[in-house]
Scaffold this motif. Sequence first.
Motif, PDB file in Angstrom:
ATOM      1  N   ILE A 174      52.640  38.348  50.980  1.00 50.73           N
ATOM      2  CA  ILE A 174      52.124  38.651  49.643  1.00 50.73           C
ATOM      3  C   ILE A 174      52.554  37.584  48.644  1.00 50.73           C
ATOM      4  N   GLN A 175      53.831  37.226  48.653  1.00 50.91           N
ATOM      5  CA  GLN A 175      54.320  36.232  47.695  1.00 50.91           C
ATOM      6  C   GLN A 175      53.650  34.881  47.902  1.00 50.91           C
ATOM      7  N   HIS A 176      53.531  34.436  49.148  1.00 52.21           N
ATOM      8  CA  HIS A 176      52.917  33.135  49.417  1.00 52.21           C
ATOM      9  C   HIS A 176      51.443  33.137  49.025  1.00 52.21           C
ATOM     10  N   VAL A 177      50.712  34.151  49.448  1.00 52.34           N
ATOM     11  CA  VAL A 177      49.280  34.213  49.153  1.00 52.34           C
ATOM     12  C   VAL A 177      49.056  34.360  47.650  1.00 52.34           C
ATOM     13  N   HIS A 178      49.864  35.179  47.003  1.00 52.85           N
ATOM     14  CA  HIS A 178      49.704  35.380  45.557  1.00 52.85           C
ATOM     15  C   HIS A 178      49.960  34.082  44.793  1.00 52.85           C
ATOM     16  N   ARG A 179      50.880  33.261  45.299  1.00 52.10           N
ATOM     17  CA  ARG A 179      51.169  31.980  44.659  1.00 52.10           C
ATOM     18  C   ARG A 179      50.016  30.997  44.872  1.00 52.10           C
ATOM     19  N   GLU A 180      49.436  30.977  46.081  1.00 53.67           N
ATOM     20  CA  GLU A 180      48.380  30.018  46.412  1.00 53.67           C
ATOM     21  C   GLU A 180      46.988  30.485  45.977  1.00 53.67           C
ATOM     22  N   ARG A 181      46.713  31.779  46.147  1.00 53.33           N
ATOM     23  CA  ARG A 181      45.390  32.333  45.809  1.00 53.33           C
ATOM     24  C   ARG A 181      45.570  33.653  45.051  1.00 53.33           C
ATOM     25  N   PRO A 182      45.919  33.567  43.754  1.00 50.72           N
ATOM     26  CA  PRO A 182      46.228  34.782  42.995  1.00 50.72           C
ATOM     27  C   PRO A 182      45.064  35.765  42.870  1.00 50.72           C
ATOM     28  N   GLU A 183      43.851  35.298  43.113  1.00 48.33           N
ATOM     29  CA  GLU A 183      42.697  36.199  43.007  1.00 48.33           C
ATOM     30  C   GLU A 183      42.493  37.058  44.244  1.00 48.33           C
ATOM     31  N   LEU A 184      43.178  36.730  45.344  1.00 46.73           N
ATOM     32  CA  LEU A 184      42.991  37.428  46.619  1.00 46.73           C
ATOM     33  C   LEU A 184      43.758  38.743  46.644  1.00 46.73           C
ATOM     34  N   PRO A 185      43.061  39.885  46.764  1.00 44.24           N
ATOM     35  CA  PRO A 185      43.766  41.173  46.816  1.00 44.24           C
ATOM     36  C   PRO A 185      44.430  41.401  48.176  1.00 44.24           C
ATOM     37  N   LEU A 186      45.646  41.974  48.128  1.00 45.70           N
ATOM     38  CA  LEU A 186      46.428  42.249  49.328  1.00 45.70           C
ATOM     39  C   LEU A 186      46.813  43.719  49.375  1.00 45.70           C
ATOM     40  N   ILE A 187      46.803  44.278  50.583  1.00 49.47           N
ATOM     41  CA  ILE A 187      47.198  45.669  50.817  1.00 49.47           C
ATOM     42  C   ILE A 187      48.349  45.646  51.812  1.00 49.47           C
ATOM     43  N   LEU A 188      49.433  46.348  51.513  1.00 48.75           N
ATOM     44  CA  LEU A 188      50.573  46.423  52.423  1.00 48.75           C
ATOM     45  C   LEU A 188      50.532  47.761  53.157  1.00 48.75           C
ATOM     46  N   ILE A 189      50.683  47.708  54.487  1.00 40.54           N
ATOM     47  CA  ILE A 189      50.771  48.924  55.292  1.00 40.54           C
ATOM     48  C   ILE A 189      52.130  48.912  55.985  1.00 40.54           C
ATOM     49  N   THR A 190      52.734  50.080  56.122  1.00 42.32           N
ATOM     50  CA  THR A 190      54.043  50.134  56.768  1.00 42.32           C
ATOM     51  C   THR A 190      54.354  51.525  57.292  1.00 42.32           C
ATOM     52  N   SER A 191      55.166  51.561  58.333  1.00 39.09           N
ATOM     53  CA  SER A 191      55.699  52.836  58.800  1.00 39.09           C
ATOM     54  C   SER A 191      57.151  52.975  58.350  1.00 39.09           C
ATOM     55  N   TYR A 192      57.688  51.909  57.740  1.00 41.44           N
ATOM     56  CA  TYR A 192      59.048  51.906  57.193  1.00 41.44           C
ATOM     57  C   TYR A 192      58.968  52.033  55.683  1.00 41.44           C
ATOM     58  N   SER A 193      58.511  53.169  55.239  1.00 45.08           N
ATOM     59  CA  SER A 193      58.255  53.375  53.823  1.00 45.08           C
ATOM     60  C   SER A 193      59.536  53.645  53.050  1.00 45.08           C
ATOM     61  N   SER A 194      59.629  53.003  51.896  1.00 47.43           N
ATOM     62  CA  SER A 194      60.707  53.295  50.961  1.00 47.43           C
ATOM     63  C   SER A 194      60.204  52.978  49.562  1.00 47.43           C
ATOM     64  N   LEU A 195      60.838  53.567  48.587  1.00 52.07           N
ATOM     65  CA  LEU A 195      60.470  53.299  47.205  1.00 52.07           C
ATOM     66  C   LEU A 195      60.679  51.828  46.876  1.00 52.07           C
ATOM     67  N   ASP A 196      61.765  51.240  47.395  1.00 51.73           N
ATOM     68  CA  ASP A 196      62.047  49.828  47.145  1.00 51.73           C
ATOM     69  C   ASP A 196      60.948  48.921  47.698  1.00 51.73           C
ATOM     70  N   SER A 197      60.486  49.202  48.923  1.00 53.54           N
ATOM     71  CA  SER A 197      59.443  48.348  49.500  1.00 53.54           C
ATOM     72  C   SER A 197      58.115  48.525  48.766  1.00 53.54           C
ATOM     73  N   ALA A 198      57.821  49.737  48.326  1.00 53.41           N
ATOM     74  CA  ALA A 198      56.588  49.970  47.572  1.00 53.41           C
ATOM     75  C   ALA A 198      56.620  49.221  46.240  1.00 53.41           C
ATOM     76  N   ILE A 199      57.721  49.330  45.526  1.00 52.16           N
ATOM     77  CA  ILE A 199      57.851  48.639  44.245  1.00 52.16           C
ATOM     78  C   ILE A 199      57.827  47.129  44.466  1.00 52.16           C
ATOM     79  N   GLY A 200      58.543  46.660  45.491  1.00 52.24           N
ATOM     80  CA  GLY A 200      58.563  45.231  45.800  1.00 52.24           C
ATOM     81  C   GLY A 200      57.182  44.694  46.114  1.00 52.24           C
ATOM     82  N   ALA A 201      56.409  45.446  46.882  1.00 54.73           N
ATOM     83  CA  ALA A 201      55.055  45.011  47.244  1.00 54.73           C
ATOM     84  C   ALA A 201      54.155  44.924  46.018  1.00 54.73           C
TER      85      ALA A 201
END
Length: 181
Positions: A74-101
């Motif tokens: 997410i960080q790399h793509v957002h830096r290179e192509r800020p217009e590109l939408p990203l979706i994060l999927i995980t089975s290791y869910s936490s509030l910290d990872s959601a906020i970080g994403a």
Amino acid sequence: MSRLARSARKPPRVLVIDDDPGLPEVLELLLSREGYDALHAATVKDGLERVASAAPDVVITDLKLPDGTGLDVIQHVHRERPELPLILITSYSSLDSAIGALRAGAVDYLIKPFENEDLLRAVQRAVRIKRAPPLAVEAYMREVVQRFQDSHSEIELARMLGIGRKALWMRRRQWGLKRPR
């Protein structure tokens, strides 16, 4: 809209970055059935290469990958192509990872196992909200900060740009620029 008019348009391309052996194939089938052009990558490195070469319209990335994390993607793509939408999927869910994403630039966060309809809604939203590229003013501000950050104080930079120090700090963080010490 007629079927012919719909088929004349290029289908949105969705890149799925996940190392799980079964999930990407299932997602590719689901997305293909719904009219998307689906691609797959298994690592951060492979995914970033695919982003550069295949020009996807949406990226779906897993949080845990063999050579890094979805947050790295997410960080790399957002830096290179800020217009590109990203979706994060995980089975290791936490509030910290959601906020970080979301802070890193993801437009959505889904917890595995998720319903197919939830994923399809997230992809539809991401395609609709495809972000506008940064304004020329933002590019100018970034260039000024990169050029003068070593020779001017933070207050001087903020004054040159006509923004507050907090706004300058937020933009530096968004652009991935570190403040020199």
